[in-house]
Motif scaffolding. Structure first.
Motif, PDB file in Angstrom:
ATOM      1  N   UNK A  45       0.853  -1.177   0.000  1.00 53.10           N
ATOM      2  CA  UNK A  45       0.000   0.000   0.000  1.00 53.10           C
ATOM      3  C   UNK A  45       0.893   1.232   0.000  1.00 53.10           C
ATOM      4  N   UNK A  46       0.357   2.307  -0.530  1.00 52.07           N
ATOM      5  CA  UNK A  46       1.028   3.595  -0.449  1.00 52.07           C
ATOM      6  C   UNK A  46       0.202   4.449   0.501  1.00 52.07           C
ATOM      7  N   UNK A  47       0.815   4.813   1.599  1.00 50.05           N
ATOM      8  CA  UNK A  47       0.186   5.641   2.607  1.00 50.05           C
ATOM      9  C   UNK A  47       0.620   7.081   2.346  1.00 50.05           C
ATOM     10  N   UNK A  48      -0.315   7.916   1.905  1.00 50.01           N
ATOM     11  CA  UNK A  48       0.017   9.308   1.581  1.00 50.01           C
ATOM     12  C   UNK A  48      -0.040  10.127   2.864  1.00 50.01           C
ATOM     13  N   UNK A  49       1.070  10.821   3.138  1.00 48.82           N
ATOM     14  CA  UNK A  49       1.197  11.650   4.336  1.00 48.82           C
ATOM     15  C   UNK A  49       1.436  13.073   3.893  1.00 48.82           C
ATOM     16  N   UNK A 101       3.236   0.181  17.230  1.00 54.29           N
ATOM     17  CA  UNK A 101       3.923   1.441  17.514  1.00 54.29           C
ATOM     18  C   UNK A 101       3.138   2.580  16.880  1.00 54.29           C
ATOM     19  N   UNK A 102       2.906   3.620  17.657  1.00 50.61           N
ATOM     20  CA  UNK A 102       2.277   4.833  17.119  1.00 50.61           C
ATOM     21  C   UNK A 102       3.399   5.752  16.655  1.00 50.61           C
ATOM     22  N   UNK A 103       3.442   5.991  15.355  1.00 52.65           N
ATOM     23  CA  UNK A 103       4.529   6.788  14.785  1.00 52.65           C
ATOM     24  C   UNK A 103       4.018   8.158  14.370  1.00 52.65           C
ATOM     25  N   UNK A 104       4.862   9.138  14.495  1.00 54.88           N
ATOM     26  CA  UNK A 104       4.573  10.502  14.045  1.00 54.88           C
ATOM     27  C   UNK A 104       5.036  10.600  12.583  1.00 54.88           C
ATOM     28  N   UNK A 105       4.172  10.233  11.658  1.00 58.09           N
ATOM     29  CA  UNK A 105       4.556  10.186  10.250  1.00 58.09           C
ATOM     30  C   UNK A 105       4.904  11.558   9.698  1.00 58.09           C
ATOM     31  N   UNK A 106       4.241  12.582  10.177  1.00 54.58           N
ATOM     32  CA  UNK A 106       4.561  13.932   9.692  1.00 54.58           C
ATOM     33  C   UNK A 106       5.977  14.345  10.073  1.00 54.58           C
ATOM     34  N   UNK A 107       6.469  13.828  11.184  1.00 50.21           N
ATOM     35  CA  UNK A 107       7.840  14.187  11.582  1.00 50.21           C
ATOM     36  C   UNK A 107       8.858  13.585  10.617  1.00 50.21           C
ATOM     37  N   UNK A 108       8.511  12.493   9.951  1.00 53.51           N
ATOM     38  CA  UNK A 108       9.395  11.934   8.931  1.00 53.51           C
ATOM     39  C   UNK A 108       9.539  12.935   7.796  1.00 53.51           C
ATOM     40  N   UNK A 109       8.424  13.550   7.389  1.00 52.80           N
ATOM     41  CA  UNK A 109       8.459  14.509   6.281  1.00 52.80           C
ATOM     42  C   UNK A 109       9.325  15.729   6.592  1.00 52.80           C
ATOM     43  N   UNK A 110       9.427  16.092   7.844  1.00 50.60           N
ATOM     44  CA  UNK A 110      10.188  17.287   8.249  1.00 50.60           C
ATOM     45  C   UNK A 110      11.638  16.964   8.629  1.00 50.60           C
ATOM     46  N   UNK A 113      17.089  14.476   7.023  1.00 51.74           N
ATOM     47  CA  UNK A 113      17.541  13.339   6.219  1.00 51.74           C
ATOM     48  C   UNK A 113      16.530  12.999   5.131  1.00 51.74           C
ATOM     49  N   UNK A 114      15.251  13.133   5.441  1.00 50.15           N
ATOM     50  CA  UNK A 114      14.190  12.864   4.469  1.00 50.15           C
ATOM     51  C   UNK A 114      14.166  13.937   3.380  1.00 50.15           C
ATOM     52  N   UNK A 115      14.416  15.171   3.766  1.00 46.20           N
ATOM     53  CA  UNK A 115      14.380  16.283   2.812  1.00 46.20           C
ATOM     54  C   UNK A 115      15.578  16.292   1.878  1.00 46.20           C
ATOM     55  N   UNK A 116      16.655  15.636   2.262  1.00 48.95           N
ATOM     56  CA  UNK A 116      17.867  15.590   1.451  1.00 48.95           C
ATOM     57  C   UNK A 116      17.864  14.323   0.592  1.00 48.95           C
TER      58      UNK A 116
END
Length: 135
Positions: A45-49, A101-110, A113-116
Motif C-alpha cells: 500500500x502507499x500511505x500518503x502523508x 507502535x504509534x509513529x509521528x509520520x509527519x515528523x518523517x516529512x520534516x 535526512x528525508x528532505x535531502x
C-alpha cells in the motif's frame, strides 16, 4: 500506482507516482529506516502523508486499518531497540499478542535526512541509473 524513477536520488526514493492527479514522491519506508527493502507482496500500500506543503507516499507492506487502543495499554517506547524507527515512535501498545507502535509520520516529512533526497557523489559513482525519468 505506476512509479516513474528519478535519477540521482537516494535509494529509498523509488520515484514519482500520479495519485489522483497529483505527482507524489514514493518512498520505501523500510529503506529510509535503514531496514531491508520492502518485499514485493500483493498487499503493498502507499500511505500518503501530508504536512503543509510537504507530501509523500510511504510504501508499506500492509495496512491493518484503524486500530483503537486503551490509553492504559500504552507502554514506554524503547527507542534504542527500534533503530531508526525509534526516532518517530511516540507510543507503544500491546494487543492480541502483537506490538503496535504509534509513529509521528509527519515528523518523517520534516526530518532533514528525508528532505535531502539527492544522491551523494560516492553513491552516484557506486551505481548506475537505469530507467526513464519520463517527466
Amino acid at each position: 500506482p505506476r512509479i516513474t524513477r528519478v535519477p540521482r536520488v537516494r535509494e529509498w526514493l523509488l520515484g514519482l507516482a500520479n495519485i489522483r492527479g497529483r505527482l507524489i514522491p514514493i518512498v520505501d519506508l523500510h529503506l529510509f529506516l535503514d531496514m531491508p527493502p520492502t518485499q514485493p507482496v500483493s498487499r503493498w500500500r502507499v500511505l500518503v502523508v501530508e504536512d503543509g506543503d510537504l507530501v509523500a507516499g510511504l510504501l508499506v507492506e500492509q495496512l491493518l486499518g484503524m486500530q483503537y487502543f486503551a490509553e492504559r495499554a500504552s507502554e514506554a517506547v524503547e527507542a534504542e531497540r527500534l533503530g531508526e524507527l525509534g526516532r518517530y515512535v511516540c507510543r507503544t501498545f500491546r494487543a492480541g499478542g502483537r506490538i503496535f507502535h504509534e509513529a509521528r509520520l509527519r515528523s518523517i516529512l520534516r526530518d532533514d535526512r528525508f528532505l535531502n533526497v539527492a544522491e551523494t557523489p560516492s553513491q552516484a559513482d557506486s551505481r548506475e541509473f537505469h530507467g526513464n525519468a519520463g517527466i
